[in-house]
Design a protein around this motif. Structure first.
Motif, PDB file in Angstrom:
ATOM      1  N   VAL A 795       1.142  -1.123   0.275  1.00  0.00           N
ATOM      2  CA  VAL A 795       0.092  -0.279  -0.049  1.00  0.00           C
ATOM      3  C   VAL A 795       0.785   1.220   0.191  1.00  0.00           C
ATOM      4  O   VAL A 795       1.115   2.399  -0.396  1.00  0.00           O
ATOM      5  N   GLU A 796       1.779   1.558   0.962  1.00  0.00           N
ATOM      6  CA  GLU A 796       3.062   2.083   1.203  1.00  0.00           C
ATOM      7  C   GLU A 796       3.538   2.607  -0.499  1.00  0.00           C
ATOM      8  O   GLU A 796       3.786   3.699  -0.617  1.00  0.00           O
ATOM      9  N   ASN A 797       3.738   1.058  -0.852  1.00  0.00           N
ATOM     10  CA  ASN A 797       4.665   1.957  -1.844  1.00  0.00           C
ATOM     11  C   ASN A 797       4.052   2.488  -3.241  1.00  0.00           C
ATOM     12  O   ASN A 797       4.557   3.049  -4.272  1.00  0.00           O
ATOM     13  N   ALA A 798       2.430   2.190  -3.391  1.00  0.00           N
ATOM     14  CA  ALA A 798       1.707   2.390  -4.284  1.00  0.00           C
ATOM     15  C   ALA A 798       1.474   3.918  -3.662  1.00  0.00           C
ATOM     16  O   ALA A 798       1.451   4.821  -5.114  1.00  0.00           O
ATOM     17  N   LEU A 799       1.449   4.746  -2.516  1.00  0.00           N
ATOM     18  CA  LEU A 799       1.409   5.771  -2.373  1.00  0.00           C
ATOM     19  C   LEU A 799       2.762   6.401  -3.056  1.00  0.00           C
ATOM     20  O   LEU A 799       2.534   7.508  -3.362  1.00  0.00           O
ATOM     21  N   GLN A 800       3.588   5.965  -2.596  1.00  0.00           N
ATOM     22  CA  GLN A 800       5.009   6.682  -2.850  1.00  0.00           C
ATOM     23  C   GLN A 800       5.006   7.121  -4.362  1.00  0.00           C
ATOM     24  O   GLN A 800       5.609   8.208  -4.947  1.00  0.00           O
ATOM     25  N   ALA A 825      -9.606  15.476  -1.171  1.00  0.00           N
ATOM     26  CA  ALA A 825      -7.841  14.688  -2.203  1.00  0.00           C
ATOM     27  C   ALA A 825      -8.455  14.628  -3.807  1.00  0.00           C
ATOM     28  O   ALA A 825      -9.752  14.626  -4.249  1.00  0.00           O
ATOM     29  N   SER A 826      -7.444  13.862  -4.600  1.00  0.00           N
ATOM     30  CA  SER A 826      -7.364  13.907  -5.841  1.00  0.00           C
ATOM     31  C   SER A 826      -7.857  12.164  -5.920  1.00  0.00           C
ATOM     32  O   SER A 826      -8.544  11.686  -6.955  1.00  0.00           O
ATOM     33  N   ILE A 827      -7.073  11.585  -5.915  1.00  0.00           N
ATOM     34  CA  ILE A 827      -6.783  10.340  -5.731  1.00  0.00           C
ATOM     35  C   ILE A 827      -7.371   9.445  -4.477  1.00  0.00           C
ATOM     36  O   ILE A 827      -6.173  10.085  -3.759  1.00  0.00           O
ATOM     37  N   TYR A 828      -7.940   8.254  -4.983  1.00  0.00           N
ATOM     38  CA  TYR A 828      -8.078   7.772  -3.296  1.00  0.00           C
ATOM     39  C   TYR A 828      -7.134   6.484  -3.678  1.00  0.00           C
ATOM     40  O   TYR A 828      -7.350   5.501  -4.876  1.00  0.00           O
ATOM     41  N   VAL A 829      -5.933   5.638  -3.252  1.00  0.00           N
ATOM     42  CA  VAL A 829      -5.244   4.595  -3.977  1.00  0.00           C
ATOM     43  C   VAL A 829      -5.470   3.151  -2.673  1.00  0.00           C
ATOM     44  O   VAL A 829      -4.817   4.434  -1.070  1.00  0.00           O
ATOM     45  N   PHE A 830      -5.345   2.162  -2.630  1.00  0.00           N
ATOM     46  CA  PHE A 830      -5.510   1.428  -1.489  1.00  0.00           C
ATOM     47  C   PHE A 830      -4.821   0.061  -2.940  1.00  0.00           C
ATOM     48  O   PHE A 830      -5.743  -0.751  -3.289  1.00  0.00           O
ATOM     49  N   ALA A 831      -3.695   0.173  -2.262  1.00  0.00           N
ATOM     50  CA  ALA A 831      -3.393  -1.117  -3.199  1.00  0.00           C
ATOM     51  C   ALA A 831      -2.665  -2.007  -2.740  1.00  0.00           C
ATOM     52  O   ALA A 831      -2.325  -2.866  -2.092  1.00  0.00           O
TER      53      ALA A 831
END
Ligand SMILES: Nc1ncnc2c1ncn2[C@@H]1O[C@H](COP(=O)(O)O)[C@@H](OP(=O)(O)O)[C@H]1O
Ligand SMILES: [Mg+2]
Length: 902
Positions: A795-800, A825-831
């Motif tokens: 999840v953290e990787n995808a955020l970076q 916010a612009s994007i919701y990311v949850f990998a």
């Protein structure tokens, strides 16, 4: 006809001036027989009430008492064995013999200390003293104290059908029902032809008692007058003054029937008679009866009218009328009224029409309505005075009733239960029909009606006092009343606040009145009261007077007109008689909702229901938190469930499946098959949604095509940790595997300016749009929103890789999508695979409706068919527009994508 002798024992009422000892008048000395104990004798001074054993003592006392208007009373006989006092020796002797019998064969009364000489006399005593009122006439049900009275009654009234006995005078035509009356008549009229002459003037009469009366009235010195220190009122006697002084104290006596209160018991006794049908002074001509003789005499004057059959001139006696009538010429076609200028008429018909005009001599000063009788005109005049109108407090159809009988007629007809309750109360207080349960069509006497009217007046006064003048309607509505029309769902007797009333009226007008017409009247800028008035005027009715009524009263009064003149609906007219105006307003609005919810397309109805249900679930979530017993259960690693999750889901599934039984509903928590619980059933549907125009593409949807995904509490971890603003209730509606509608409810949202009101509900519908919030543009710099409690290295990787200016870490898929929608916010990311279909269905549907996009990390859409696996294995990637979404997809390294899809 000579005056009839008064019935019963003659009253001893001799009063003569006592100017000197010589003038002392004793009716006749009582011969005190030897066997009467001297102790029982008493001579009383009527002035100071002193008693004397001997008459000469009294005479001596009178001299010293110094009052020259003293009247002497007959000596009284006091029974030494009981408290009875007698004027007549004969009565005293009879009493002692019959009630204090001392012989060996005496019979005792079991109820008191009386001993009678034999059984017959004992029976007589029992009848009189202990069984009073037990003998009744079997034909007319009148009751009597003694058996003998029943027989006498029969003889006098002929109730048993036998011919009445009649005693006729052989000299004149006078007839009598009693022989003794005939004898009196004979003695006074035909035998004793003597007249009694007054010694002081020329007055003479055949009737001796009349002479006494005459001399008392005309020749006695004027009585002394006693003056009240408080108000200066003059009374004839000291006793009357004492009585009068009571009115300067408290109103101690209150009437149980109508609440009227007064100072003295005498006045109260007289007042009580106003509630009694059978008043002592009865009119022999009509059915009226009166409390006082003077009232009867005044009333009798009304009957004493003899009318000329030709010109209808009125006369006091029949003779006068007959003589006058004879003076008319039957062929004369002129007006018989002397001061009339219209003299000749073509025919009798014209003449009689003209005469009628003369006869309607009494005209109402206000409206000019003519009346033949002055009394009728007087009764009519107050109908114009609205100073103290009577209002029916049981309904909103409350025109003012100036005349009590009209209000009574209304209450009797429209509020039969209320009327019966009051009637029963009046009767129980008066002691009539106490044992009669409920009479379907009771005959109600005039005095009972008066008492009921008094009660209604008192009630309306009380209500207006209690509530202030702002409330005039429906104050006494009985909650338990059986109403034909269902009461609106709100609390039945709750009156709307001014603000609520205005809001509801706006809605009502917008529903009932044509939009163009409303706009012509100034809608929506002008105040609602102005528009309402114009609508009413437009329908030909007169609006309520603003000077007399408060704003709220005017609004309610005018709304009533609106219902009567604009909504010509029978049911509403009926409801006006049984409900408050506020209830009618709420009911009509509710009806609109019901109607809309029956006619709106399925998808619209389902979304509207989902909004209401989500609101209810949000309340459950709040209630459980405020109780503090969360009932946390760990479902798996970092996966919790609380009582709020369970209860809210129960509410949502029960409510939706009850209304949409064929729709497949899948909830996050175990136990989707949970039985419908009536405790949580919500059947309301959001009005705003029901009003939505449904796009053609969604109109044909059937229940069987729909799968609803329910997350009763998204952001459970945050809920348990106190991050309450992250919490949402999610209801996602999918058709053919695609999310097409959704609801995101935020139970802890606080709007700026109304911090006391918690919660908001955001909704979205494909091809229609979104609602419940104000959409915001995406922030200028890239802001990412992501998980707060389920992060991991991937999840953290995808955020970076996103190279974001800021990363927001918040709970719940619903809340994160809301951040996108509001421009935070612009994007919701949850990998990560942790999210499930119920987490994303509603957010995706709302985001889509707002122009955004939600997919997995690879850019693929999730499918929401009932058979789909629950987890969103390949993570979540959402953005407010395609551009941002594409940007994010490109940024995710292929290696990471492969890892998730593996
Ligand atoms: N690792 C994980 N294990 C369990 N549930 C997870 C999860 N990661 C995400 N979720 C679920 O996905 C939703 C959003 O998660 P997050 O708040 O972390 O973004 C949460 O729903 P709930 O709060 O309804 O359980 C959460 O349970
Ligand atoms: Mg969730």
């Amino acid at each position: 006809m000579p005056p009839k002798r008064k019935r019963g024992r003659p009253r001893h009422k001799l009063s003569q001036p006592l100017n000197s000892r010589k003038n002392l008048v004793f009716e006749k000395d009582i011969e005190v027989s030897e066997n009467l104990s001297k102790e029982v004798m008493e001579y009383i001074c009527s002035y100071c009430k002193k008693s004397f054993k001997k008459r000469q003592y009294l005479i001596a006392h009178v001299n010293s008492c110094g009052n020259d208007t003293l009247h002497e009373e007959k000596p009284k006989l006091h029974c030494p064995k009981c408290t009875k006092v007698f004027v007549f020796k004969k009565s005293y002797k009879k009493h002692v013999e019959n009630e204090h019998y001392e012989g060996p064969d005496g019979v005792c009364c079991e109820h008191c200390s009386v001993i009678c000489p034999n059984k017959e006399i004992l029976q007589d005593h029992l009848d009189k003293k202990h069984n009073s009122g037990t003998y009744s006439c079997q034909f007319c049900t009148q009751t009597f104290v003694r058996r003998a009275h029943v027989t006498r009654h029969m003889l006098q009234k002929g109730c048993d059908g036998r011919k009445l006995r009649e005693f006729s005078c052989g000299i004149c035509s006078a007839k009598f029902s009693r022989k003794d009356n005939l004898l009196v008549h004979l003695r006074l009229q035909h035998i004793m032809n003597k007249r009694f002459q007054c010694k002081m003037c020329d007055f003479s009469t055949k009737n001796f008692s009349k002479l006494i009366l005459h001399s008392q009235r005309m020749h006695l010195p004027k009585p002394l007058q006693y003056e009240c220190d408080h108000c200066g009122k003059l009374t004839k006697s000291r006793g009357s003054l004492t009585k009068h002084l009571e009115i300067h104290g408290d109103k101690k006596y209150a009437c149980e029937v109508c609440g009227y209160s007064t100072y003295t018991i005498e006045v109260m006794r007289r007042h009580t008679l106003t509630h009694v049908e059978d008043k002592p002074y009865k009119c022999s001509i009509c059915s009226n009866s009166f409390i006082q003789k003077a009232q009867l005499l005044r009333h009798l004057n009304q009957h004493m009218e003899f009318v000329c059959n030709i010109c209808s001139k009125r006369f006091k006696t029949r003779e006068e009328a007959t003589i006058h009538e004879g003076q008319h010429d039957p062929n004369d076609l002129s007006c018989p009224f002397e001061d009339c200028t219209e003299k000749k008429f073509e025919d009798e018909e014209h003449q009689s029409i003209h005469i009628k005009e003369h006869l309607q001599a009494f005209k109402c000063e206000v409206c000019g309505k003519p009346f033949e009788k002055e009394i009728n005109m007087r009764r009519h005049v107050p109908t114009h005075a609205l100073d103290r109108p009577r209002r029916c407090m049981y309904c909103v159809n409350a025109r003012a009733y100036v005349r009590g009988e009209h209000l009574l007629r209304h209450v009797r007809k429209h509020h039969a239960d209320v009327f019966m309750q009051r009637l029963m109360h009046v009767r129980s207080v008066l002691g009539s029909y106490v044992t009669t349960p409920r009479v379907t069509t009771p005959r109600v006497s005039k005095s009972e009606l008066d008492a009921i009217l008094n009660m209604l007046d008192a009630e309306s006064d009380r209500i207006i006092e209690d509530y202030g003048t702002g409330v005039l309607y429906g104050g006494l509505q009985d909650i338990n009343d059986q109403m034909e029309i269902e009461i609106p769902k709100n609390e039945p007797n709750t009156l709307l606040s001014e603000e609520e009333l205005v809001e509801n009226l706006k809605e009502l007008l917008s529903k009932l009145i044509d939009q163009e017409l409303l706009e012509a009247f100034g809608w929506p800028d002008k105040p609602i009261e102005d528009i309402l008035e114009k609508v009413i005027e437009n329908c030909g009715a007169r609006p309520a007077d603003r000077e007399k009524w408060s704003r709220v009263q005017c609004l309610r009064e005018n709304t009533k007109h609106l219902f009567i003149y604009v909504v010509e609906d029978k049911n509403i007219a009926k409801m006006l008689g049984t409900h408050t105006i506020d209830q009618v307003i709420m009911h009509i609005l509710q009806q609109f909702i019901v109607k809309m919810s029956q006619t709106a397309p399925l998808i619209v109805r389902l979304l509207a229901s989902s909004v209401s249900v989500a609101n209810r679930a949000g309340k459950i979530v709040r209630d459980i938190m405020s109780k503090g017993e969360l009932g946390i259960v760990e479902k798996g690693k970092d996966d919790y469930q609380t009582e709020a999750d369970r209860s809210a889901q129960r509410c949502i599934i029960a409510s939706l499946s009850e209304q949409y039984p064929k729709v497949r509903i899948i909830g996050e928590e175990d136990g989707n098959e949970i039985q419908s619980s009536h405790e949580f059933l919500e059947t309301d549907a959001d009005k705003e949604i029901l009003n939505l125009e449904c796009p053609a593409s969604l109109k044909g949807i059937k229940e069987e095509d729909i799968v609803v995904w329910v997350d009763p509490l998204d952001g459970t971890a945050e809920y348990t940790q106190g991050f309450l603003e992250h919490v949402t209730v999610l209801i996602g509606i999918s058709v053919n595997e695609k999310p097409i509608a959704g609801v995101i409810h935020q139970p802890y949202f606080k709007a700026v300016g109304s911090e006391n009101k918690l919660g908001r509900t955001i909704w979205g519908l494909k091809d229609v749009g979104v609602g419940g919030f104000t959409p915001g543009n995406p922030p200028e710099s890239l802001i990412i929103t992501t998980t707060r409690s389920h992060s991991n290295p991937v999840v953290e990787n995808a955020l970076q890789v996103m190279k974001a200016a800021q990363v927001l870490r918040v709970g719940g898929a619903g809340y994160k999508v809301l951040q996108l929608l509001e421009g935070k916010a612009s994007i919701y990311v949850f990998a990560s695979p942790g999210c499930k279909k119920w987490d994303t269905c509603a957010p995706e549907a709302v985001l889509n409706a707002a122009g955004g996009k939600l997919t997995d990390i690879l850019g693929n859409f999730y499918k929401y068919g009932a058979s789909e696996s629950r987890p969103n294995k390949t993570g979540v990637l959402a953005a407010v527009n395609d551009e941002l979404h594409s940007y994010a997809i490109q940024r995710i390294p292929q290696e990471l994508k492969d890892k998730l899809s593996a």
